[in-house]
Design a protein around this motif. Structure first.
Motif, PDB file in Angstrom:
ATOM      1  N   UNK A  25      35.638  24.195  15.500  1.00 60.88           N
ATOM      2  CA  UNK A  25      34.531  23.845  16.398  1.00 60.88           C
ATOM      3  C   UNK A  25      33.191  24.402  15.918  1.00 60.88           C
ATOM      4  N   UNK A  26      33.206  25.153  14.814  1.00 62.62           N
ATOM      5  CA  UNK A  26      31.961  25.688  14.259  1.00 62.62           C
ATOM      6  C   UNK A  26      31.329  24.619  13.379  1.00 62.62           C
ATOM      7  N   UNK A  27      30.170  24.141  13.774  1.00 59.33           N
ATOM      8  CA  UNK A  27      29.510  23.070  13.026  1.00 59.33           C
ATOM      9  C   UNK A  27      28.640  23.641  11.910  1.00 59.33           C
ATOM     10  N   UNK A  28      28.585  22.898  10.819  1.00 61.77           N
ATOM     11  CA  UNK A  28      27.719  23.243   9.698  1.00 61.77           C
ATOM     12  C   UNK A  28      26.385  22.525   9.898  1.00 61.77           C
ATOM     13  N   UNK A  29      25.414  22.875   9.076  1.00 64.39           N
ATOM     14  CA  UNK A  29      24.134  22.176   9.154  1.00 64.39           C
ATOM     15  C   UNK A  29      24.201  20.836   8.426  1.00 64.39           C
ATOM     16  N   UNK A  30      25.244  20.644   7.628  1.00 60.84           N
ATOM     17  CA  UNK A  30      25.423  19.381   6.899  1.00 60.84           C
ATOM     18  C   UNK A  30      26.113  18.347   7.799  1.00 60.84           C
ATOM     19  N   UNK A  31      26.033  17.114   7.386  1.00 64.17           N
ATOM     20  CA  UNK A  31      26.634  16.017   8.138  1.00 64.17           C
ATOM     21  C   UNK A  31      27.608  15.250   7.251  1.00 64.17           C
TER      22      UNK A  31
ATOM     23  N   UNK B 164      27.135  10.426   9.198  1.00 68.92           N
ATOM     24  CA  UNK B 164      25.979  10.953   9.898  1.00 68.92           C
ATOM     25  C   UNK B 164      26.261  11.946  11.016  1.00 68.92           C
ATOM     26  N   UNK B 165      27.528  12.185  11.342  1.00 75.64           N
ATOM     27  CA  UNK B 165      27.820  13.145  12.413  1.00 75.64           C
ATOM     28  C   UNK B 165      27.936  14.554  11.844  1.00 75.64           C
ATOM     29  N   UNK B 166      27.683  15.563  12.670  1.00 76.14           N
ATOM     30  CA  UNK B 166      27.806  16.946  12.206  1.00 76.14           C
ATOM     31  C   UNK B 166      29.241  17.232  11.739  1.00 76.14           C
TER      32      UNK B 166
END
Length: 71
Positions: free
Chosen positions: A20-26, A30-32
């Protein structure tokens, strides 16, 4: 042996947060992207490159350590 299994389970529970930890990249759509998704794809890359690199274990260790964001 029981202590080692307990340590492994504790580690795996801690890594659960990577899903559940999102990166700044996609992603390419186009989604996180989550850290777990990114790490999974890197692991696939290492498996594909292993015959060329001939140092699979070292590469796995480097990738897993540099991509760990366990809180």
């Amino acid at each position: 042996m029981q202590e080692r299994l307990s340590q492994i389970l504790t580690f795996l529970r801690a890594t659960e947060s990577l899903k559940i930890t999102l990166r700044s990249a996609h992603t390419s759509s186009g989604r996180p992207e989550s850290v777990a998704e990114h790490t999974w794809r890197l692991c696939l890359l290492v498996m594909m490159l292993a015959p060329v690199l001939q140092e699979q274990l070292l590469v796995w260790q480097m990738i897993l350590i540099t991509n760990s964001h366990i809180k």
